[in-house]
Design an enzyme around this catalytic site. Sequence first.
Site, PDB file in Angstrom:
ATOM      1  CD  GLN A 111       1.094 -19.338  -1.716  1.00 16.26           C
ATOM      2  OE1 GLN A 111       1.578 -20.216  -0.997  1.00 16.26           O
ATOM      3  NE2 GLN A 111       1.633 -18.992  -2.871  1.00 16.26           N
ATOM      4  CB  CYS A 112      -3.043 -16.676   4.945  1.00 19.58           C
ATOM      5  SG  CYS A 112      -3.535 -16.819   6.677  1.00 19.58           S
ATOM      6  N   GLY A 113      -5.055 -19.142   5.162  1.00 20.84           N
ATOM      7  CA  GLY A 113      -6.449 -19.544   5.328  1.00 20.84           C
ATOM      8  C   GLY A 113      -7.362 -18.360   5.592  1.00 20.84           C
ATOM      9  CG  LEU A 114      -6.924 -16.028   8.797  1.00 22.64           C
ATOM     10  CD1 LEU A 114      -6.133 -15.242   9.841  1.00 22.64           C
ATOM     11  CD2 LEU A 114      -8.335 -16.295   9.301  1.00 22.64           C
ATOM     12  CB  THR A 115      -5.900 -15.163   1.767  1.00 21.08           C
ATOM     13  OG1 THR A 115      -4.591 -15.339   2.306  1.00 21.08           O
ATOM     14  CG2 THR A 115      -5.816 -14.270   0.538  1.00 21.08           C
TER      15      THR A 115
END
Length: 238
Positions: A111-115
């Site tokens: 659930q990360c912006g970098l996922t």
Amino acid sequence: MLTSRSRILSQKNLSFASLSASFLLSKQTPFNSKQTLLPSLHNSPVSLHSQSFKAGASRRFLGSVRFNHSMASQSSPQSAHDFTVKDAKGNDVDLSIYKGKVLLIVNVASQCGLTDSNYTELTQLYAKYKDQGLEILAFPCNQFGSQEPGSSEEIVEFACTRFKAEYPIFDKVEVNGNNAAPIYKYLKSSKGGLFGDNIKWNFSKFLVDKDGKVVDRYAPTTSPLSIEKEVKKLLGIA
């Protein structure tokens, strides 16, 4: 001529005088001098026993130090291949099975912006070089913004379904702090970051050569495809 009783009294007086003289002489003589009439405790059996005990204790202590140092040296990990980790099902995986492989080790989150960008490029990089000897080892971690809250089964399903991940995804671990996974303690000690050893965020990356040695470390914002040149170099691809 002295009577018998007189002789006995004389002998007692002489004995008493002799003892008194000895006592006075011992009081005037330093306790441990050669002239003392009393034995020196320095050379007494009790003292010798004490010295022997101290010497033996010292030898045992030094031997223990040497033994512990030797054991520590032998048990210190020499490469990433020296560790055993858990897979997503809780089974032990000996990382020595990856000897001869180039490894890209990544702490992942769902659930990360970098996922999206990282998972997409990891899949592309793996598809391109898996047959040449590249392995990607993904370790889910929930320490950064609680962005990996799911179970191991949910994490694997997410990565494999949405991003077609074919590389191994292991059990969830901690990468910082006292409970950090041993493999991550080794990785961090081998290659510190720009602002200290701690992992800064999701998708930090460690590049490991075929002998299990950490070659480089990359920030979370470093995209997997941007290190393709370094991967090819370790794989021996022109």
